[in-house]
Scaffold this active site. Structure first.
Site: not given
Length: 340
Positions: A12, A65, A98-99
């Site tokens: 992101t 990710s 972040t995932d």
């Protein structure tokens, strides 16, 4: 002069609205560094490093990710090790989506063998968002990586003004400005006006060998326990060739009778089974029989303590890539005991 390398992987923090629909990773490491100037965050002088911070940029991936594989995580880990093989580098900052950041944190955290800090960061709001948090998070991560106090703290996450140790960390919220937290602990420190401040010393594990080609080929699946769960998903994982399975039991790690029977079948076939919990906080606790954790452990599952299942999966794949299944099980038990 303190030299920090920014290793960009996408996420992101680098994503922008695409004509193909939705946001997609686009910006490079150089773009992210340039954005610091646009936000007035290019003054890197700190009390710990009055000469300032000299930045280098490198791109290893530009993607989101949620598409990462073990091979991608391995490439990131080897890139960090390659950068740290240079004596003139003082730290590495990795920008990441972040995932699945918790998985990359785990792989780096279990294999990092250097006093110099490796700091991961990212964003919840993309750079074309009016209130993007990426530049501030990157600025904080750079100051943390450059601070002498960060040496020997292992692999870190800097996000939302907080400093977290890599292991035990998980993404707990989909949209919040600070989505990360530990299952059973708090932040390791904070980035304040004067720079990073640590409240505690990180407990870093004995490093494992870096990921190899065998790691990249490991299949470690995850099976969730729920009311009415049978053994179908466990059997599917075994038929697909899984060398390891993480079973997420209810409560403190209670899978139910059908899954405990399937655990016994899996371990009899030499498959490594880890027992986690589907809850958001707290450790696995071996309390209940009748299909609970007592029976799962008796069937051969290894309780995973308070290590998130996503990170335990990485550890299991690492161990299976360099050990026989029985030795991998022994090593997993040792590492889980060291957590307590």
């Amino acid at each position: 002069m303190t030299r920090i390398v920014v290793l960009a992987t996408g996420g992101t923090i680098s994503s922008r609205t695409s004509g193909q629909g939705g946001s997609r990773a686009k910006d490079t490491a150089a773009d992210l560094i340039s954005a610091l100037r646009d936000h007035g965050l290019d003054d890197f002088s700190t009390s710990d490093s009055p000469e300032g911070i000299e930045l280098e940029s490198e791109d290893i991936a530009v993607q989101n990710s949620f598409n990462f594989s073990f091979e991608d995580l391995s490439r990131i880990t080897h890139a960090v090790a390659r950068i740290l093989s240079r004596e003139n580098v003082d730290g590495v900052v990795v920008t990441h989506g972040t995932d699945t950041m918790e998985e990359t944190l785990a792989l780096l955290g279990f294999t990092h063998d250097d006093p110099r800090p490796v700091v991961l960061t990212g964003a919840q709001r993309s750079p074309d968002h009016a209130d993007s948090d990426g530049p501030r998070n990157l600025h904080d991560a750079l100051r943390t990586a450059a601070a002498p106090a960060s040496r020997d703290q292992g692999v870190l996450l800097v996000f939302g003004g907080e400093i977290h140790s890599a292991l035990g960390l998980r993404k707990r919220h989909t949209l919040a400005a600070q989505p990360f937290g530990h299952r059973s602990a708090g932040a390791l420190g904070a980035v304040l006006g004067s720079g990073p401040r640590y409240f505690a010393q990180a407990l870093t594990p004995d490093p494992l060998p870096p990921p190899n080609a065998e790691f990249e080929q490991q299949r470690v699946d995850m099976v969730l326990g729920y009311p009415g769960a049978d053994a179908a998903l466990m059997h599917a994982a075994l038929e697909a060739g899984a060398s390891g399975v993480v079973v997420l039991g209810a409560g403190a790690g209670n899978p139910g009778v059908a899954l405990t029977d399937a655990i016994a079948q899996a371990t009899a076939q030499g498959v490594l089974v880890g027992l986690g919990t589907r809850t958001g906080a707290g450790p696995v606790a071996v309390i209940y029989g009748g299909g609970g954790a007592v029976d799962a452990v008796a069937a051969g599952a290894v309780p995973l303590g308070d290590l998130p299942a996503t990170q335990a999966r990485i550890l299991m794949a690492l161990l299976l890539s360099t050990h026989t299944p029985s030795h991998a099980r022994d090593q997993l038990q040792v590492r889980m005991r060291q957590q307590t």
